[in-house]
Design a protein around this motif. Structure first.
Motif, mmCIF file in Angstrom:
data_model
loop_
_atom_site.group_PDB
_atom_site.id
_atom_site.type_symbol
_atom_site.label_atom_id
_atom_site.label_comp_id
_atom_site.label_asym_id
_atom_site.label_seq_id
_atom_site.Cartn_x
_atom_site.Cartn_y
_atom_site.Cartn_z
ATOM 1 N N ARG A 8 0.821 -1.213 0.000
ATOM 2 C CA ARG A 8 0.000 0.000 0.000
ATOM 3 C C ARG A 8 0.854 1.262 0.000
ATOM 4 O O ARG A 8 0.455 2.280 -0.550
ATOM 5 C CB ARG A 8 -0.968 0.000 1.189
ATOM 6 C CG ARG A 8 -2.131 -0.958 1.012
ATOM 7 C CD ARG A 8 -3.060 -0.461 -0.048
ATOM 8 N NE ARG A 8 -4.142 -1.408 -0.309
ATOM 9 C CZ ARG A 8 -4.793 -1.462 -1.446
ATOM 10 N NH1 ARG A 8 -4.503 -0.648 -2.437
ATOM 11 N NH2 ARG A 8 -5.753 -2.332 -1.612
ATOM 12 N N HIS A 13 -4.173 3.510 -2.799
ATOM 13 C CA HIS A 13 -5.486 2.865 -2.684
ATOM 14 C C HIS A 13 -5.873 2.059 -3.925
ATOM 15 O O HIS A 13 -6.951 1.466 -3.958
ATOM 16 C CB HIS A 13 -6.573 3.917 -2.423
ATOM 17 C CG HIS A 13 -6.393 4.655 -1.137
ATOM 18 N ND1 HIS A 13 -6.414 4.051 0.083
ATOM 19 C CD2 HIS A 13 -6.180 5.970 -0.884
ATOM 20 C CE1 HIS A 13 -6.241 4.940 1.032
ATOM 21 N NE2 HIS A 13 -6.081 6.116 0.472
ATOM 22 N N ARG A 14 -5.018 2.054 -4.949
ATOM 23 C CA ARG A 14 -5.354 1.352 -6.194
ATOM 24 C C ARG A 14 -5.675 -0.111 -5.932
ATOM 25 O O ARG A 14 -5.182 -0.708 -4.970
ATOM 26 C CB ARG A 14 -4.204 1.475 -7.188
ATOM 27 C CG ARG A 14 -4.031 2.902 -7.667
ATOM 28 C CD ARG A 14 -3.058 3.101 -8.809
ATOM 29 N NE ARG A 14 -2.285 1.954 -9.197
ATOM 30 C CZ ARG A 14 -0.985 1.990 -9.463
ATOM 31 N NH1 ARG A 14 -0.314 3.118 -9.361
ATOM 32 N NH2 ARG A 14 -0.348 0.917 -9.843
ATOM 33 N N LYS A 89 -14.106 -2.229 -1.641
ATOM 34 C CA LYS A 89 -13.507 -0.936 -1.331
ATOM 35 C C LYS A 89 -13.752 -0.728 0.152
ATOM 36 O O LYS A 89 -14.892 -0.609 0.587
ATOM 37 C CB LYS A 89 -14.119 0.187 -2.153
ATOM 38 C CG LYS A 89 -13.426 1.516 -1.942
ATOM 39 C CD LYS A 89 -13.915 2.562 -2.919
ATOM 40 C CE LYS A 89 -13.091 3.826 -2.773
ATOM 41 N NZ LYS A 89 -13.495 4.826 -3.788
ATOM 42 N N ASN A 92 -11.164 2.923 4.383
ATOM 43 C CA ASN A 92 -10.062 3.872 4.192
ATOM 44 C C ASN A 92 -9.782 4.170 2.716
ATOM 45 O O ASN A 92 -8.850 4.896 2.395
ATOM 46 C CB ASN A 92 -8.796 3.362 4.879
ATOM 47 C CG ASN A 92 -8.184 2.165 4.188
ATOM 48 O OD1 ASN A 92 -8.718 1.633 3.212
ATOM 49 N ND2 ASN A 92 -7.052 1.713 4.695
ATOM 50 N N GLY A 93 -10.574 3.582 1.811
ATOM 51 C CA GLY A 93 -10.413 3.825 0.384
ATOM 52 C C GLY A 93 -9.613 2.771 -0.351
ATOM 53 O O GLY A 93 -9.540 2.799 -1.586
ATOM 54 N N ASP A 94 -8.979 1.849 0.352
ATOM 55 C CA ASP A 94 -8.229 0.783 -0.308
ATOM 56 C C ASP A 94 -9.177 -0.085 -1.127
ATOM 57 O O ASP A 94 -10.267 -0.430 -0.671
ATOM 58 C CB ASP A 94 -7.519 -0.119 0.717
ATOM 59 C CG ASP A 94 -6.335 0.548 1.389
ATOM 60 O OD1 ASP A 94 -5.955 1.663 0.977
ATOM 61 O OD2 ASP A 94 -5.798 -0.055 2.345
ATOM 62 N N GLU A 95 -8.737 -0.440 -2.339
ATOM 63 C CA GLU A 95 -9.526 -1.302 -3.218
ATOM 64 C C GLU A 95 -8.800 -2.629 -3.407
ATOM 65 O O GLU A 95 -7.572 -2.677 -3.453
ATOM 66 C CB GLU A 95 -9.721 -0.640 -4.578
ATOM 67 C CG GLU A 95 -10.525 0.649 -4.510
ATOM 68 C CD GLU A 95 -10.702 1.264 -5.875
ATOM 69 O OE1 GLU A 95 -11.405 0.649 -6.713
ATOM 70 O OE2 GLU A 95 -10.118 2.342 -6.106
#
Length: 151
Positions: A8, A13-14, A89, A92-95
């Motif tokens: 990360r 967050h991709r 998702k 925290n926005g992580d995908e």
């Protein structure tokens, strides 16, 4: 989860493809052990993301121990789940796209322990009476993997 944290830092967050494993633990009455997750995500199966150098089976066993205090043996692979339906998702926005190995066992030892952080509660539920807030992917793992027991 050191490996994912390191990734990360590089990708932000991709979306990532992350392998992991969960365990369906059944008792003598064919009830399934569920974990009330500490992140507010509802009930689910104990499990998590693979660390470097682990097999999927080792991941399942480690995560079960960390989240429940139980030692599992005789893990049998009952399903592998991946694809667009397993995109997440997180808050925290992580995908991520999960690739999840689902194991089943009745061979457990130890005492149930909830840490109050990652695990708020642990209970066995009849397969026909799962709580309403079971995470949908976990509900699918249970129903797909245990079809014969649900008839």
């Amino acid at each position: 989860m050191g490996y994912v944290k390191e990734l990360r830092k590089v990708v932000g967050h991709r979306p990532l493809i992350l392998p992991g494993a969960v365990a369906i633990i059944l008792n003598e009455e064919d009830e399934v052990l569920l974990q009330l997750r500490g992140d507010g995500g509802g009930w689910g199966l104990p499990g998590g993301i693979m660390e470097l150098g682990e097999s999927l089976e080792e991941t399942a066993a480690r995560e079960v121990f960390e989240e429940t205090g139980l030692t599992v043996e005789q893990l049998k692979l009952v399903g592998l789940f991946s694809g667009k339906d397993y995109y997440l998702k997180v808050a925290n926005g992580d995908e991520l796209y999960s690739v999840t190995a689902v194991y089943m066992t009745r061979e457990v030892s130890g005492e149930l322990l909830k840490d109050g952080v990652e695990t708020m509660d642990l209970r066995y539920f009849p397969l026909h009476q799962l709580p309403g807030d079971v995470v949908p992917s976990y509900r699918n793992f249970i129903h797909t993997s245990l079809g014969d027991l649900l008839i």
